[in-house]
Scaffold this active site. Structure first.
Site, PDB file in Angstrom:
ATOM      1  N   GLU A   1      12.061   4.115  -3.599  1.00 30.30           N
ATOM      2  CA  GLU A   1      13.204   4.975  -3.300  1.00 30.30           C
ATOM      3  C   GLU A   1      14.196   4.263  -2.379  1.00 30.30           C
ATOM      4  O   GLU A   1      15.411   4.463  -2.478  1.00 30.30           O
ATOM      5  CB  GLU A   1      12.739   6.288  -2.662  1.00 30.30           C
TER       6      GLU A   1
ATOM      7  N   HIS B   1      -4.461   7.495   6.640  1.00 27.85           N
ATOM      8  CA  HIS B   1      -5.805   6.933   6.691  1.00 27.85           C
ATOM      9  C   HIS B   1      -5.774   5.417   6.790  1.00 27.85           C
ATOM     10  O   HIS B   1      -6.563   4.819   7.526  1.00 27.85           O
ATOM     11  CB  HIS B   1      -6.608   7.360   5.462  1.00 27.85           C
TER      12      HIS B   1
ATOM     13  N   LYS C   1     -11.074   5.897  15.383  1.00 33.31           N
ATOM     14  CA  LYS C   1      -9.732   5.506  14.958  1.00 33.31           C
ATOM     15  C   LYS C   1      -8.723   5.628  16.095  1.00 33.31           C
ATOM     16  O   LYS C   1      -7.674   4.989  16.078  1.00 33.31           O
ATOM     17  CB  LYS C   1      -9.295   6.374  13.777  1.00 33.31           C
TER      18      LYS C   1
END
Length: 344
Positions: A46, A254, A295
């Protein structure tokens, strides 16, 4: 020590580029305010498509059947005519051929070096590197080739900011006229039938499909995701501190968090999305859940902003990154995220 700063991972889903956020994101990349980018295939395409043709404002309630008959595609309340994809694919197709040529030339050079080493008995320790395209290398090339200052990828390539897209083959590109040209190539009857008939009413196909048809025209184009996963993980590991700004969820969220898991978690984290935790998806997972996986670091103070990013992100940028650009540039001048970064 004062010349070492956190490495900032910036992730966003494709809708952020489709909408007016593209200009805000471009501003940050242009001024080197982030160090690593993770996005989806739509976030790549895009950005490039807008260099050729504009996207138009529409309405969420416009009927799909009416738009389909007019050759218009809807992204939320945005409208993209088929011609936009046609023009992009006309630009992209020859570039894939050129990249394939460069890959084969490099492989031939490598094969000759192997043969010479074996023949001379000198061993295989000093062979030249065997070049393989990765998503991040392809994206950097696209940024250089587009040569348009309105593009996020242009500034990423110019400023040597790596852009990772592990799902690069999951994007929209092309038009049936181009695809039907493949039916003239000697390929299986099934593929020929697929090209001639399945896409007669389809304004575009996926990059993966484009590579699929390219493989019948010419086999051997390699897109290596393994090299990229090592590269992004190394960028997370090789820094004294890391921060992650993640707009949206799914793959980009993720992939960024997982890279920071390799360093036992990001030191700073900001999520901006409207996803909820009740369905158990990673998109809706809270920062606290990410801490349980390693994380995000246990001593971090992460923030989740539950809001429409198209509203809040420009406001956040105006009061942080863009508040005093010249002062920020001076304070971060000659700063690095890792001592070895100076060698690049």
């Amino acid at each position: 020590r004062e010349k070492i700063r956190a490495r900032i991972f910036f992730s966003y889903t494709s809708n952020q580029i489709s909408c007016g956020q593209r200009e805000v994101i471009k501003y940050m990349v242009q001024h080197k305010m982030v160090d690593v980018i993770v996005t989806t295939a739509g976030g790549i395409e895009e950005d490039l498509i807008k260099c050729f043709q504009p996207t138009y404002m529409g309405d969420f309630k416009l009927k799909g059947t009416d738009l389909r008959k007019k050759g218009i595609n809807r992204i939320g309340n945005l409208l993209i005519p088929n011609k936009n994809y046609c023009q992009f694919e006309d630009w992209m197709g020859p570039l894939i051929d050129k990249m394939h040529d460069e890959q084969d030339a490099s492989h031939n050079k490598w094969a000759k070096a192997v043969a010479q080493a074996v023949e001379s008995g000198n061993g295989l320790d000093d062979l030249p590197e065997r070049f393989v395209w990765t998503p991040s290398k392809v994206i950097e090339r696209l940024g250089h080739e587009i040569n348009d200052e309105s593009s996020v990828l242009y500034w990423a390539a110019k400023n040597k900011i790596p852009v990772f897209c592990p799902a690069l083959t999951d994007g929209s590109v092309g038009k049936i006229e181009k695809l039907c040209a493949f039916s003239m190539i000697k390929i299986s009857p099934f593929v020929s039938h697929l090209v001639q008939h399945s896409f007669q009413c389809t304004p575009y196909t996926f990059i993966g499909d484009m590579i699929y048809f390219h493989s019948y025209k010419r086999k051997g184009f390699i897109l290596d995701i393994a090299e990229d996963i090592r590269r992004i993980n190394d960028l997370a590991v090789q820094c004294h501190a890391s921060g992650q700004i993640i707009i949206g969820g799914g793959l980009v969220k993720h992939h960024t968090c997982n890279a920071n898991l390799m360093r036992n978690g990001a030191n700073y984290s900001v999520y901006i999305n409207t996803a909820q935790e009740f369905d158990g998806s990673d998109s809706g997972a809270s920062p606290d859940e990410a801490i349980s996986w390693g994380k995000i670091r246990i001593d971090a103070k992460p923030v989740k902003v539950s809001a429409d990013a198209t509203i809040v992100w420009p406001l956040i940028v105006s009061q942080t990154f863009a508040k005093d650009v010249e002062k920020w540039k001076e304070e971060t001048k000659e700063c690095v995220c890792w001592p070895e970064d100076n060698d690049e």
